[in-house]
Structure formats: structure tokens, C-alpha cells
Scaffold this motif. Structure first.
Motif, PDB file in Angstrom:
ATOM      1  N   THR A  35       1.427  -0.855   0.040  1.00  0.00           N
ATOM      2  CA  THR A  35      -0.280  -0.154  -0.105  1.00  0.00           C
ATOM      3  C   THR A  35       0.879   1.628   0.006  1.00  0.00           C
ATOM      4  OG1 THR A  35      -1.522  -1.024   1.696  1.00  0.00           O
ATOM      5  CG2 THR A  35      -1.864   0.655   1.172  1.00  0.00           C
ATOM      6  N   HIS A  36       0.454   2.395  -0.753  1.00  0.00           N
ATOM      7  CA  HIS A  36       1.347   3.208  -1.219  1.00  0.00           C
ATOM      8  C   HIS A  36       1.026   3.681   0.429  1.00  0.00           C
ATOM      9  CE1 HIS A  36       2.699   6.622  -3.302  1.00  0.00           C
ATOM     10  NE2 HIS A  36       2.206   7.874  -2.684  1.00  0.00           N
ATOM     11  N   LYS A  37       2.470   4.387   0.326  1.00  0.00           N
ATOM     12  CA  LYS A  37       2.914   5.297   1.868  1.00  0.00           C
ATOM     13  C   LYS A  37       2.580   5.042   3.154  1.00  0.00           C
ATOM     14  CE  LYS A  37       3.469   9.206  -0.547  1.00  0.00           C
ATOM     15  NZ  LYS A  37       5.394  10.273  -0.275  1.00  0.00           N
ATOM     16  N   VAL A  38       1.904   3.785   3.509  1.00  0.00           N
ATOM     17  CA  VAL A  38       1.957   2.860   4.308  1.00  0.00           C
ATOM     18  C   VAL A  38       3.185   1.135   4.573  1.00  0.00           C
ATOM     19  CG1 VAL A  38       0.600   1.096   5.364  1.00  0.00           C
ATOM     20  CG2 VAL A  38      -0.908   2.869   4.112  1.00  0.00           C
ATOM     21  N   TYR A  39       2.856   0.877   3.095  1.00  0.00           N
ATOM     22  CA  TYR A  39       4.041  -0.442   3.314  1.00  0.00           C
ATOM     23  C   TYR A  39       4.412  -1.155   2.320  1.00  0.00           C
ATOM     24  CZ  TYR A  39       7.189  -4.281   4.426  1.00  0.00           C
ATOM     25  OH  TYR A  39       8.256  -5.797   4.165  1.00  0.00           O
ATOM     26  N   PRO A  40       6.012  -0.859   1.477  1.00  0.00           N
ATOM     27  CA  PRO A  40       6.761  -0.263   2.326  1.00  0.00           C
ATOM     28  C   PRO A  40       7.001   1.185   1.547  1.00  0.00           C
ATOM     29  CG  PRO A  40       7.931  -1.815   0.299  1.00  0.00           C
ATOM     30  CD  PRO A  40       6.217  -1.742   0.699  1.00  0.00           C
ATOM     31  N   CYS A  41       7.304   1.961   2.866  1.00  0.00           N
ATOM     32  CA  CYS A  41       7.128   3.879   2.884  1.00  0.00           C
ATOM     33  C   CYS A  41       9.266   4.273   3.806  1.00  0.00           C
ATOM     34  CB  CYS A  41       6.262   3.823   3.377  1.00  0.00           C
ATOM     35  SG  CYS A  41       6.096   3.522   4.945  1.00  0.00           S
ATOM     36  N   SER A  42       8.845   5.630   3.912  1.00  0.00           N
ATOM     37  CA  SER A  42       9.808   5.827   4.336  1.00  0.00           C
ATOM     38  C   SER A  42       9.884   5.528   5.465  1.00  0.00           C
ATOM     39  CB  SER A  42       9.552   7.679   4.288  1.00  0.00           C
ATOM     40  OG  SER A  42       8.236   7.558   5.421  1.00  0.00           O
ATOM     41  N   ASP A  43       9.292   4.972   6.307  1.00  0.00           N
ATOM     42  CA  ASP A  43       9.182   4.805   7.970  1.00  0.00           C
ATOM     43  C   ASP A  43       9.949   3.082   7.582  1.00  0.00           C
ATOM     44  OD1 ASP A  43       7.900   5.970   8.503  1.00  0.00           O
ATOM     45  OD2 ASP A  43       5.646   5.393   9.246  1.00  0.00           O
ATOM     46  N   THR A  44       9.876   2.771   6.709  1.00  0.00           N
ATOM     47  CA  THR A  44      10.926   0.990   5.861  1.00  0.00           C
ATOM     48  C   THR A  44      12.070   1.746   6.406  1.00  0.00           C
ATOM     49  OG1 THR A  44       8.296   0.877   5.267  1.00  0.00           O
ATOM     50  CG2 THR A  44      10.793  -0.647   5.049  1.00  0.00           C
ATOM     51  N   VAL A  45      11.983   2.675   4.796  1.00  0.00           N
ATOM     52  CA  VAL A  45      13.747   3.302   4.742  1.00  0.00           C
ATOM     53  C   VAL A  45      14.870   3.659   6.127  1.00  0.00           C
ATOM     54  CG1 VAL A  45      15.333   5.097   3.696  1.00  0.00           C
ATOM     55  CG2 VAL A  45      13.167   3.585   2.893  1.00  0.00           C
ATOM     56  N   LYS A  46      13.294   4.177   6.710  1.00  0.00           N
ATOM     57  CA  LYS A  46      13.410   4.899   8.260  1.00  0.00           C
ATOM     58  C   LYS A  46      14.527   3.757   9.068  1.00  0.00           C
ATOM     59  CE  LYS A  46      12.741   7.678  12.537  1.00  0.00           C
ATOM     60  NZ  LYS A  46      11.491   7.871  13.251  1.00  0.00           N
ATOM     61  N   GLU A  47      13.625   2.377   9.972  1.00  0.00           N
ATOM     62  CA  GLU A  47      13.666   1.481  10.083  1.00  0.00           C
ATOM     63  C   GLU A  47      14.410   0.624   9.767  1.00  0.00           C
ATOM     64  OE1 GLU A  47      11.510  -2.832  11.200  1.00  0.00           O
ATOM     65  OE2 GLU A  47      10.526  -1.340  10.470  1.00  0.00           O
ATOM     66  N   GLY A  48      15.095   0.552   8.301  1.00  0.00           N
ATOM     67  CA  GLY A  48      16.552  -0.196   7.819  1.00  0.00           C
ATOM     68  C   GLY A  48      17.488   0.630   8.238  1.00  0.00           C
ATOM     69  N   LEU A  49      17.743   1.533   7.969  1.00  0.00           N
ATOM     70  CA  LEU A  49      18.813   2.685   8.372  1.00  0.00           C
ATOM     71  C   LEU A  49      18.905   2.291  10.300  1.00  0.00           C
ATOM     72  CD1 LEU A  49      18.072   5.740   6.174  1.00  0.00           C
ATOM     73  CD2 LEU A  49      19.533   3.975   5.645  1.00  0.00           C
ATOM     74  N   GLU A  50      18.176   2.725  10.618  1.00  0.00           N
ATOM     75  CA  GLU A  50      18.250   2.865  12.036  1.00  0.00           C
ATOM     76  C   GLU A  50      18.805   1.255  12.322  1.00  0.00           C
ATOM     77  OE1 GLU A  50      14.117   3.774  13.911  1.00  0.00           O
ATOM     78  OE2 GLU A  50      14.777   6.312  13.603  1.00  0.00           O
ATOM     79  N   THR A  51      18.933   0.141  12.163  1.00  0.00           N
ATOM     80  CA  THR A  51      18.942  -0.895  12.688  1.00  0.00           C
ATOM     81  C   THR A  51      20.266  -1.464  11.732  1.00  0.00           C
ATOM     82  OG1 THR A  51      16.879  -2.202  10.565  1.00  0.00           O
ATOM     83  CG2 THR A  51      16.892  -1.388  13.362  1.00  0.00           C
ATOM     84  N   ASP A  52      20.431  -0.861  10.683  1.00  0.00           N
ATOM     85  CA  ASP A  52      21.833  -0.770   9.281  1.00  0.00           C
ATOM     86  C   ASP A  52      21.465  -2.315   8.853  1.00  0.00           C
ATOM     87  OD1 ASP A  52      23.785  -0.855   9.319  1.00  0.00           O
ATOM     88  OD2 ASP A  52      25.075  -2.273   9.548  1.00  0.00           O
ATOM     89  N   SER A  53      19.938  -2.788   8.817  1.00  0.00           N
ATOM     90  CA  SER A  53      19.833  -3.513   7.539  1.00  0.00           C
ATOM     91  C   SER A  53      18.991  -3.779   6.010  1.00  0.00           C
ATOM     92  CB  SER A  53      18.261  -4.565   8.325  1.00  0.00           C
ATOM     93  OG  SER A  53      17.413  -3.682   8.986  1.00  0.00           O
ATOM     94  N   LEU A  54      19.233  -1.736   5.303  1.00  0.00           N
ATOM     95  CA  LEU A  54      18.473  -1.992   4.795  1.00  0.00           C
ATOM     96  C   LEU A  54      20.133  -2.045   3.704  1.00  0.00           C
ATOM     97  CD1 LEU A  54      16.334  -0.773   2.974  1.00  0.00           C
ATOM     98  CD2 LEU A  54      16.972   1.866   3.238  1.00  0.00           C
ATOM     99  N   PHE A  55      19.057  -2.343   1.834  1.00  0.00           N
ATOM    100  CA  PHE A  55      20.513  -2.542   1.125  1.00  0.00           C
ATOM    101  C   PHE A  55      19.274  -2.055   0.590  1.00  0.00           C
ATOM    102  CE2 PHE A  55      21.722  -5.102   3.770  1.00  0.00           C
ATOM    103  CZ  PHE A  55      22.817  -5.667   4.252  1.00  0.00           C
ATOM    104  N   VAL A  56      20.558  -1.291  -0.480  1.00  0.00           N
ATOM    105  CA  VAL A  56      19.788  -0.542  -2.340  1.00  0.00           C
ATOM    106  C   VAL A  56      20.490  -1.457  -3.511  1.00  0.00           C
ATOM    107  CG1 VAL A  56      19.452   1.867  -1.353  1.00  0.00           C
ATOM    108  CG2 VAL A  56      22.050   1.142  -1.832  1.00  0.00           C
TER     109      VAL A  56
END
Length: 173
Positions: A35-56
Motif C-alpha cells: 500500500t502506497h505510503k503504508v508499506y513499504p514506505c519512508s518508515d521502512t527506509v527509516k527503520e532499515g537505516l536505524e537497524t543497519d538492515s537496508l540495502f540498495v
């Protein structure tokens, strides 16, 4: 094409990627039920950056794909019909794997999953596990084509998603 851990300066680009993907899916066949703006979204990115688990996944200076890779199943993975009894924390889980629609069918999804397999193996994990919406046939075909084994369709007790069951997959390392 190359894959790397995301850094804070990737926030805007990775968020824009997920926005583009979810908008595209809402206008076409939304296989993963995102769902747009619900998942995945900027909150997903923020969580991934905070937990060092986001890859691009990048092409030149631009981001063409993204995913999270961690040890949090975000649900009841004990329900799976896994081929091996592996304790939580001894396997990694792929979440929110997305490819920019402009780069669809160009190998980015496959490259990202292969990266996950190599990364987990190098870090000493015993398996990669993941879940997909049962109707997400393109993703399921890709995982099966890369050697993942089906581990059942189960309720992961993610009540907020509105998805009653998920197709589980594993790749033992």
C-alpha cells in the motif's frame, strides 16, 4: 549494477523508490498487496537505516532496488514447515524486496537475492528465509528458480496486514 548497505544520505532516494513501486503496483497488478505510503514506505527506509538492515541496488548514482535483510521475522516463523530446525537469530530474512518498475526484468531482483545468499553465508548464518503473499507468483517463481524451497502457507499472526496467510520459503546455506 551493484548492491551495498544503505547510508543515511540514501533516505530520500530509497523512500522515492518505494513510493514509485507502490504507486505502480496500485495502478497495475499488486502482487505483494503493498500500500502506497503504508508499506513499504519512508518508515521502512527509516527503520532499515536505524537497524543497519537496508540495502540498495544501484545503477550509476541511482537506486534501482532496495530490500531489508535482518533476523527479525516480523511474525510467527515457528509456524513454517522448515526442513531444518534452526534457532531464531541463526537465519536471515529478506523483507520488502523491490525493484524500480523501469528496471523490471533486467536481473535486479535476482541479483539482490543472490547478494542476500552470499552475505548471509559470509556472516555465518545457516539459512535465508522469507515470506511472500501467496498470489505473488512472480516473486515465488523467482525464489523457486534460485533454489528456495517452499515451507508451507501459514498464518504469521500479522493481523495488521490484512493478509491471512503467507507462503514461506527457505534456502539452507
Amino acid at each position: 549494477m551493484y548492491i551495498r548497505k544503505a547510508v543515511p544520505s540514501d533516505f530520500d532516494s530509497a523512500s522515492a523508490l518505494y513510493d514509485k513501486v507502490t504507486l505502480y503496483l496500485e495502478q497495475h497488478i499488486n502482487y505483494p498487496h503493498w500500500t502506497h505510503k503504508v508499506y513499504p514506505c519512508s518508515d521502512t527506509v527509516k527503520e532499515g537505516l536505524e537497524t543497519d538492515s537496508l540495502f540498495v541496488c544501484c545503477e550509476g548514482d541511482g537506486i534501482m532496488g532496495a530490500f531489508l535483510l535482518n533476523t527479525d521475522p516480523a511474525g510467527d516463523y515457528s509456524a513454517g514447515e522448515w526442513s531444518r530446525d534452526i534457532a531464531d537469530g541463526e537465519y536471515m530474512i529478506i523483507h520488502a524486496l523491490a525493484v524500480d518498475p523501469d528496471f523490471s526484468r533486467k536481473g535486479a531482483g535476482k541479483a539482490m537475492v543472490e547478494f542476500c545468499l552470499n552475505y548471509a553465508k559470509e556472516k555465518g548464518y545457516k539459512a535465508i528465509r522469507l515470506d511472500a503473499v501467496p498470489e505473488n507468483l512472480p516473486a515465488r517463481r523467482m525464489y523457486e528458480g534460485l533454489g528456495f524451497s517452499f515451507a508451507g502457507e501459514k498464518d504469521l499472526k500479522r493481523y495488521e496486514t490484512g493478509i491471512p496467510v503467507f507462503a514461506l520459503y527457505e534456502y539452507n546455506l
